[in-house]
Write a protein that holds these residues in place. Sequence first.
Motif, short mmCIF file in Angstrom:
data_model
loop_
_atom_site.label_atom_id
_atom_site.label_comp_id
_atom_site.label_asym_id
_atom_site.label_seq_id
_atom_site.Cartn_x
_atom_site.Cartn_y
_atom_site.Cartn_z
N SER A 1 -3.67 0.77 -2.55
CA SER A 1 -3.95 1.59 -1.36
C SER A 1 -5.36 2.14 -1.39
N THR B 1 0.83 -1.22 0.00
CA THR B 1 0.00 0.00 0.00
C THR B 1 0.85 1.26 0.00
N VAL C 1 -7.88 -0.71 -0.65
CA VAL C 1 -7.92 -1.05 0.77
C VAL C 1 -8.66 0.02 1.57
N GLU C 2 -8.44 1.29 1.25
CA GLU C 2 -9.14 2.37 1.94
C GLU C 2 -10.64 2.31 1.67
#
Length: 501
Positions: free
Chosen positions: A489, A482, A492-493
């Motif tokens: 990234s 990430t 995932v956020e």
Amino acid sequence: MADVRSVRDTEGFGPGAKGVKTDEVWGRVCRRLRAEVGEDVFTSWFGRLELDGIADGVAHVSVPTKFLKSWIQSHYLDRMIAILTAEVQGIRAVSIGVRTSSRNAVGRVSRPFEPSTDQASSFNERPVRFETGLAAAPTTGRAAPPRESVDPEALSGSPLDRRMNFETFLLGRSNQLAYAAAQRIATATADEPLIYNPLYIHASVGLGKTHLLQAVAHAVTASKRRVIYLTAEKFMYGFVFALKAQTALAFKERLRAIDVLVIDDVQFLQGKSIQQEFCHTLNALIDARKQIIIAADRPPSDLESLEERVRSRLAGGLCVEMGSLDEALRIKILETRIAVARGINPDFHVTPAVVAYVASVIQTNGRDLDGAVNRLMAHASLTQAPLCVETAEVAIRDLVRTREPKRVKIEDIQKLVATHYNVSRADILSSRRTANVVRPRQIAMYLSKILTLRSLPEIGRRFGGRDHTTVLHAVRKIEGLTGSDRTLSEEVELLKRMLLD
């Protein structure tokens, strides 16, 4: 009448068995049976089984009740025949009879399945013969140890709250389906088919599932049908006490003699033997066309502490979720609680604006709404000041400020990640090592570490029994990626926001 010989007055069972002591043979049969079914099942179902003798290749055994006879015949007869055939030459069948009360009291010395040396020698010296259904009592021999008295609490249901009935249950969009199914069961007649069996209701804390279950129990009782309402803790207590007191059969018969079984908070059911007994109870009641209602805080598939066969049986009926309280229902709950409070304090008045404010800021569950009404009444009576939105904000600020953030479950993480990456949850839990499965699995482990309080070993167990080092590797891998991969990234956020919203 056929000559049914006592197990203690013969030395062999049929051709080729001459010279073999029958107590030794019967002891081996019992040891094999105990090894196959387990100690708890053996004690529960076979603890009072006795071998009377052999006649024409048929082993005659007896039990004290018709229910026990029926259960063994339905579930264990083939296994008993196989074991007896392997141990005793010439056995073709097993016949199960029911001992009369007089025969139990007069004609039999209670003994364990594997007699001690003293018992075996005393039986050989003074054989007990069964000729007319009654037997002469031996003049010597050890009497069976007295059983512990049955704890009435172990065989009774959990107490019901008279206030929790259908009349006081408040309806909204989130609980309408569960209410309709519960009321349908409560008003059903004996000759109606069981459409929803078992009925499984799941909801978070404070959303009304216990109220609904107790309402069913009250209604069934009023219709003169037999019902037992149990929490999972009460079920475990009753079963464990019955095993210790050697009254497991009475406990089983008590549960199986009812019309409706209601069990709350089944997610707390623990212990392999207790879960096995719970599964046996479900099967017996469903086979006997008895209604079962279960409640828990999550769907059956997410009850990972329960055995697969228990989860499968629970999922085989109607599963209904009671969702979070919508604003209209929260207002209805507040107005009802305020009306009750006014019966205690006639001077307690709450304006619609205050009710709307409280309903908008407290969105968790009904118990927090009860707490809000109590704080408003205390504030009004102690300060003697009229309630407005500003004063209500002060009165309930601890509830608003201490409201816990959404609790994320590992199961929810696994499902969301699997859906996002177009794989199944089973793939994530499997041992597959393909790239399209490994990356989602690592992301799910990473999110489980940062969004839950579970330890690395616990997360590993939830991911198919993996070692904690595997989880640690996954966490470090995703943390590193990430930092260098902007696309990953952002993904995932996004997943984090979806889980926390």
